[in-house]
Motif scaffolding. Structure first.
Motif, PDB file in Angstrom:
ATOM      1  N   ILE A  85       0.861  -1.129   0.087  1.00 53.38           N
ATOM      2  CA  ILE A  85       0.031  -0.069   0.002  1.00 53.38           C
ATOM      3  C   ILE A  85       1.069   1.329   0.048  1.00 53.38           C
ATOM      4  O   ILE A  85       1.750   1.234   0.757  1.00 53.38           O
ATOM      5  CB  ILE A  85      -0.941   0.020   1.254  1.00 53.38           C
ATOM      6  N   LEU A  86       0.568   2.077  -0.738  1.00 61.39           N
ATOM      7  CA  LEU A  86       1.290   3.538  -0.774  1.00 61.39           C
ATOM      8  C   LEU A  86       0.228   4.406  -0.329  1.00 61.39           C
ATOM      9  O   LEU A  86      -0.878   4.509  -1.139  1.00 61.39           O
ATOM     10  CB  LEU A  86       1.743   3.856  -2.155  1.00 61.39           C
ATOM     11  N   ALA A  87       0.520   5.149   0.746  1.00 63.52           N
ATOM     12  CA  ALA A  87      -0.520   6.012   1.401  1.00 63.52           C
ATOM     13  C   ALA A  87      -0.340   7.439   0.637  1.00 63.52           C
ATOM     14  O   ALA A  87       0.708   7.877   0.609  1.00 63.52           O
ATOM     15  CB  ALA A  87      -0.248   5.943   2.922  1.00 63.52           C
ATOM     16  N   VAL A  88      -1.536   8.003   0.769  1.00 65.50           N
ATOM     17  CA  VAL A  88      -1.460   9.488   0.215  1.00 65.50           C
ATOM     18  C   VAL A  88      -2.351  10.246   1.278  1.00 65.50           C
ATOM     19  O   VAL A  88      -3.509  10.282   1.325  1.00 65.50           O
ATOM     20  CB  VAL A  88      -2.245   9.651  -1.151  1.00 65.50           C
ATOM     21  N   MET A  89      -1.516  10.989   2.013  1.00 63.04           N
ATOM     22  CA  MET A  89      -2.056  11.808   2.829  1.00 63.04           C
ATOM     23  C   MET A  89      -1.738  13.085   2.711  1.00 63.04           C
ATOM     24  O   MET A  89      -0.574  13.766   3.094  1.00 63.04           O
ATOM     25  CB  MET A  89      -1.491  11.486   4.443  1.00 63.04           C
ATOM     26  N   PRO A  90      -2.422  13.979   1.888  1.00 66.76           N
ATOM     27  CA  PRO A  90      -2.117  15.222   1.300  1.00 66.76           C
ATOM     28  C   PRO A  90      -1.708  16.135   2.329  1.00 66.76           C
ATOM     29  O   PRO A  90      -0.561  16.863   2.076  1.00 66.76           O
ATOM     30  CB  PRO A  90      -3.322  15.573   0.454  1.00 66.76           C
ATOM     31  N   TYR A  91      -2.417  16.264   3.532  1.00 65.61           N
ATOM     32  CA  TYR A  91      -2.093  17.268   4.771  1.00 65.61           C
ATOM     33  C   TYR A  91      -1.425  15.950   5.910  1.00 65.61           C
ATOM     34  O   TYR A  91      -2.314  15.400   6.258  1.00 65.61           O
ATOM     35  CB  TYR A  91      -3.077  18.138   4.993  1.00 65.61           C
ATOM     36  N   LEU A  92      -0.395  16.315   6.088  1.00 70.53           N
ATOM     37  CA  LEU A  92       0.214  15.428   7.047  1.00 70.53           C
ATOM     38  C   LEU A  92      -0.094  15.692   8.326  1.00 70.53           C
ATOM     39  O   LEU A  92       0.555  17.000   8.933  1.00 70.53           O
ATOM     40  CB  LEU A  92       1.827  15.263   6.724  1.00 70.53           C
ATOM     41  N   VAL A 124       1.473   0.401   5.782  1.00 70.53           N
ATOM     42  CA  VAL A 124       1.785   0.980   4.607  1.00 70.53           C
ATOM     43  C   VAL A 124       3.215   0.841   4.337  1.00 70.53           C
ATOM     44  O   VAL A 124       4.070   0.999   5.219  1.00 70.53           O
ATOM     45  CB  VAL A 124       1.299   2.407   4.198  1.00 70.53           C
ATOM     46  N   HIS A 125       3.769   0.910   2.852  1.00 74.74           N
ATOM     47  CA  HIS A 125       5.053   0.899   2.497  1.00 74.74           C
ATOM     48  C   HIS A 125       5.674   2.325   2.125  1.00 74.74           C
ATOM     49  O   HIS A 125       6.747   2.373   1.850  1.00 74.74           O
ATOM     50  CB  HIS A 125       5.140   0.009   1.324  1.00 74.74           C
ATOM     51  N   GLY A 126       4.695   3.238   1.916  1.00 79.86           N
ATOM     52  CA  GLY A 126       5.502   4.541   1.601  1.00 79.86           C
ATOM     53  C   GLY A 126       4.481   5.430   1.732  1.00 79.86           C
ATOM     54  O   GLY A 126       2.959   5.350   1.873  1.00 79.86           O
ATOM     55  N   LEU A 127       4.587   6.720   1.852  1.00 81.86           N
ATOM     56  CA  LEU A 127       3.727   7.939   2.040  1.00 81.86           C
ATOM     57  C   LEU A 127       3.987   9.122   1.147  1.00 81.86           C
ATOM     58  O   LEU A 127       4.962   9.504   1.197  1.00 81.86           O
ATOM     59  CB  LEU A 127       3.719   8.249   3.587  1.00 81.86           C
ATOM     60  N   LEU A 128       2.985   9.324   0.509  1.00 80.86           N
ATOM     61  CA  LEU A 128       2.864  10.818  -0.357  1.00 80.86           C
ATOM     62  C   LEU A 128       2.452  11.860   0.334  1.00 80.86           C
ATOM     63  O   LEU A 128       1.372  11.733   1.013  1.00 80.86           O
ATOM     64  CB  LEU A 128       2.471  10.258  -1.607  1.00 80.86           C
ATOM     65  N   THR A 129       2.926  12.907   0.628  1.00 80.57           N
ATOM     66  CA  THR A 129       2.285  14.211   1.151  1.00 80.57           C
ATOM     67  C   THR A 129       2.784  15.440   0.277  1.00 80.57           C
ATOM     68  O   THR A 129       3.779  15.368  -0.344  1.00 80.57           O
ATOM     69  CB  THR A 129       2.737  14.066   2.637  1.00 80.57           C
ATOM     70  N   PHE A 130       2.194  16.578   1.057  1.00 80.68           N
ATOM     71  CA  PHE A 130       2.598  17.867   0.244  1.00 80.68           C
ATOM     72  C   PHE A 130       3.035  18.675   1.501  1.00 80.68           C
ATOM     73  O   PHE A 130       2.174  18.798   2.450  1.00 80.68           O
ATOM     74  CB  PHE A 130       1.455  18.667  -0.350  1.00 80.68           C
ATOM     75  N   ASN A 131       4.217  19.318   1.336  1.00 89.40           N
ATOM     76  CA  ASN A 131       4.555  20.508   2.007  1.00 89.40           C
ATOM     77  C   ASN A 131       4.422  20.153   3.498  1.00 89.40           C
ATOM     78  O   ASN A 131       3.824  20.827   4.521  1.00 89.40           O
ATOM     79  CB  ASN A 131       4.018  21.754   1.754  1.00 89.40           C
ATOM     80  N   SER A 132       4.952  18.994   4.050  1.00 86.60           N
ATOM     81  CA  SER A 132       4.888  18.664   5.428  1.00 86.60           C
ATOM     82  C   SER A 132       5.699  19.653   6.217  1.00 86.60           C
ATOM     83  O   SER A 132       6.659  20.418   5.804  1.00 86.60           O
ATOM     84  CB  SER A 132       5.341  17.317   5.602  1.00 86.60           C
ATOM     85  N   GLU A 137      11.877  21.347   1.105  1.00 89.03           N
ATOM     86  CA  GLU A 137      12.112  20.732  -0.256  1.00 89.03           C
ATOM     87  C   GLU A 137      11.140  19.872  -0.595  1.00 89.03           C
ATOM     88  O   GLU A 137      11.076  18.879   0.102  1.00 89.03           O
ATOM     89  CB  GLU A 137      13.707  20.249  -0.222  1.00 89.03           C
ATOM     90  N   GLN A 138      11.339  19.642  -2.016  1.00 93.34           N
ATOM     91  CA  GLN A 138      10.581  18.277  -2.310  1.00 93.34           C
ATOM     92  C   GLN A 138      11.688  17.226  -2.397  1.00 93.34           C
ATOM     93  O   GLN A 138      12.692  17.403  -3.218  1.00 93.34           O
ATOM     94  CB  GLN A 138      10.120  18.598  -3.560  1.00 93.34           C
ATOM     95  N   LYS A 139      11.511  16.219  -1.687  1.00 95.06           N
ATOM     96  CA  LYS A 139      12.497  15.121  -1.366  1.00 95.06           C
ATOM     97  C   LYS A 139      11.782  13.941  -0.801  1.00 95.06           C
ATOM     98  O   LYS A 139      10.796  13.948  -0.215  1.00 95.06           O
ATOM     99  CB  LYS A 139      13.676  15.679  -0.759  1.00 95.06           C
ATOM    100  N   VAL A 140      12.535  12.785  -0.910  1.00 94.32           N
ATOM    101  CA  VAL A 140      12.001  11.811  -0.075  1.00 94.32           C
ATOM    102  C   VAL A 140      12.628  11.455   1.068  1.00 94.32           C
ATOM    103  O   VAL A 140      13.947  11.603   1.232  1.00 94.32           O
ATOM    104  CB  VAL A 140      12.375  10.454  -1.063  1.00 94.32           C
ATOM    105  N   ILE A 141      12.162  11.594   2.190  1.00 91.73           N
ATOM    106  CA  ILE A 141      12.514  11.773   3.748  1.00 91.73           C
ATOM    107  C   ILE A 141      12.469  10.386   4.031  1.00 91.73           C
ATOM    108  O   ILE A 141      11.637   9.463   4.049  1.00 91.73           O
ATOM    109  CB  ILE A 141      11.487  12.457   4.657  1.00 91.73           C
ATOM    110  N   THR A 142      13.774   9.956   4.578  1.00 94.47           N
ATOM    111  CA  THR A 142      13.950   8.381   4.948  1.00 94.47           C
ATOM    112  C   THR A 142      14.078   8.242   6.486  1.00 94.47           C
ATOM    113  O   THR A 142      14.586   7.126   6.688  1.00 94.47           O
ATOM    114  CB  THR A 142      15.034   7.841   4.155  1.00 94.47           C
ATOM    115  N   ASN A 150       7.879  13.748   0.021  1.00 94.24           N
ATOM    116  CA  ASN A 150       7.182  15.240   0.453  1.00 94.24           C
ATOM    117  C   ASN A 150       7.416  16.061  -0.882  1.00 94.24           C
ATOM    118  O   ASN A 150       8.342  16.677  -1.326  1.00 94.24           O
ATOM    119  CB  ASN A 150       8.404  15.796   1.505  1.00 94.24           C
ATOM    120  N   LEU A 151       6.235  16.365  -1.360  1.00 86.72           N
ATOM    121  CA  LEU A 151       6.035  17.009  -2.616  1.00 86.72           C
ATOM    122  C   LEU A 151       5.707  18.467  -2.233  1.00 86.72           C
ATOM    123  O   LEU A 151       5.298  18.878  -1.378  1.00 86.72           O
ATOM    124  CB  LEU A 151       4.824  16.533  -3.566  1.00 86.72           C
ATOM    125  N   ASP A 152       6.279  19.315  -3.146  1.00 84.32           N
ATOM    126  CA  ASP A 152       6.222  20.985  -3.004  1.00 84.32           C
ATOM    127  C   ASP A 152       4.936  21.583  -3.810  1.00 84.32           C
ATOM    128  O   ASP A 152       5.231  21.600  -5.226  1.00 84.32           O
ATOM    129  CB  ASP A 152       7.330  21.581  -3.302  1.00 84.32           C
TER     130      ASP A 152
END
Ligand code: R5P
Length: 304
Positions: A85-92, A124-132, A137-142, A150-152
């Motif tokens: 599962i890839l989670a999309v939580m647009p507002y974290l 879940v195996h990953g999370l997509l969000t916006f401007n945490s 920065e837009q980057k993958v936080i590990t 983390n998308l901008d």
């Protein structure tokens, strides 16, 4: 085959369309004692060993605990059947508590985001969000239990910004200055930032006088999120002393508390924010950007 699970709203319908995948609808109920219970409208077999995208948006007035529980319970139920599962939580949610602000001593606080992601990472195996809140920065936080993409979302304001002539971008504080500078470079306009501090006695935000060159200009003041609107409203009132033609408020997350949108709208020309939270007042959508990101990067093999 990949499937999107989420509420059957315009955002998810468009996301599924753009990714050319099916949408399994999700609804939720709340018991009289306040407990929440999501319902996935599909036969279990239809998601067996499938790669799933789970996208659930919060409304500004939904309690973050209810939202998080809806997310966790849905992810937990899906995990029993799905391959991943890839989670999309647009507002974290809980991203503001990314530190123990008490810094030791005789009291301490949880780093809520860390604990929240440990729980979510069970399912879940990953999370997509916006401007945490903790990463600009837009980057993958590990560094957490779940990799966060983390998308901008400031990238989606281009069209709105191009419509505004004689533009000056103003950041709400020094911390946001690099963002204002980056956007100003892209749009070939001036930028500046507000000198924000807090009154040591009552904790209130204060803005210092500065040589703002915005007379007759169209100012866009931006922030990652608006909640009570207090920061923006104070900033805008301060900037008005320098006689701009118009001031627009711009933010990624419209997490407005009751009445905040109306109060903010009353002091500026217009308010622009995205649909990372549900709102019928949002004029800018992140959905195309999100779909394009998923298509391009195939996060965790769940893209197309
Ligand atoms: C603060 O760190 C954030 O970036 C926002 O400035 C803040 O959350 C806005 O909150 P409010 O609208 O309640 O002033």
């Amino acid at each position: 085959m990949k499937i999107l699970v989420g509420e059957e709203d315009g955002f998810n319908i468009k996301l599924a369309e753009m990714l050319d995948i099916d949408l399994i609808p999700l609804t939720s109920k709340t018991y009289k004692d306040g407990e929440v219970c999501p319902r996935i409208h599909a036969n279990k077999k239809s998601i067996e060993r499938k790669k799933l995208l789970l996208c659930l948006r919060k409304t500004p007035d939904e309690n973050p605990n209810d939202y998080l529980n809806r997310f966790l319970f849905t992810a937990g139920a899906l995990k029993k059947e799905a391959a991943n599962i890839l989670a999309v939580m647009p507002y974290l949610v809980y991203a503001r508590q990314d530190k123990d602000f008490l810094k030791g001593g005789n009291e301490f606080e949880p780093i809520s985001i860390e604990i929240m992601l440990e729980s979510l990472g069970t399912y879940v195996h990953g999370l997509l969000t916006f401007n945490s809140h903790f990463e600009r920065e837009q980057k993958v936080i590990t560094k957490y239990a779940v990799p966060i993409h983390n998308l901008d979302a400031f990238n989606v304001f281009g069209k709105k910004l191009r419509e505004i002539k004689d533009l000056v971008i103003i950041a709400p504080d020094k911390g946001m200055k690099p963002l204002a500078e980056k956007i100003a470079r892209k749009h070939e306009c001036e930028f500046d930032y507000l000198e924000k501090s807090r009154n040591a006695d009552n904790g209130e935000i204060v803005f210092a006088d500065k040589d703002f060159k915005i007379e007759g200009k169209n100012v866009v003041t931006l922030d990652d999120m608006i909640s009570t609107g207090g920061t923006m409203i104070k900033g805008i009132k301060h900037l008005k002393k320098y006689n701009p033609a118009n001031i627009y408020a711009m933010a990624v997350h419209g997490a407005f508390t009751p009445g905040a949108y109306e109060q903010l709208k009353a002091v500026c020309t217009d308010v622009f924010f995205t649909d990372t939270l549900k709102s019928d007042k949002s004029k800018v959508s992140v959905v195309e950007y999100l779909a394009a990101y998923i298509r391009k990067t195939e996060p965790l093999g769940i893209g197309l």
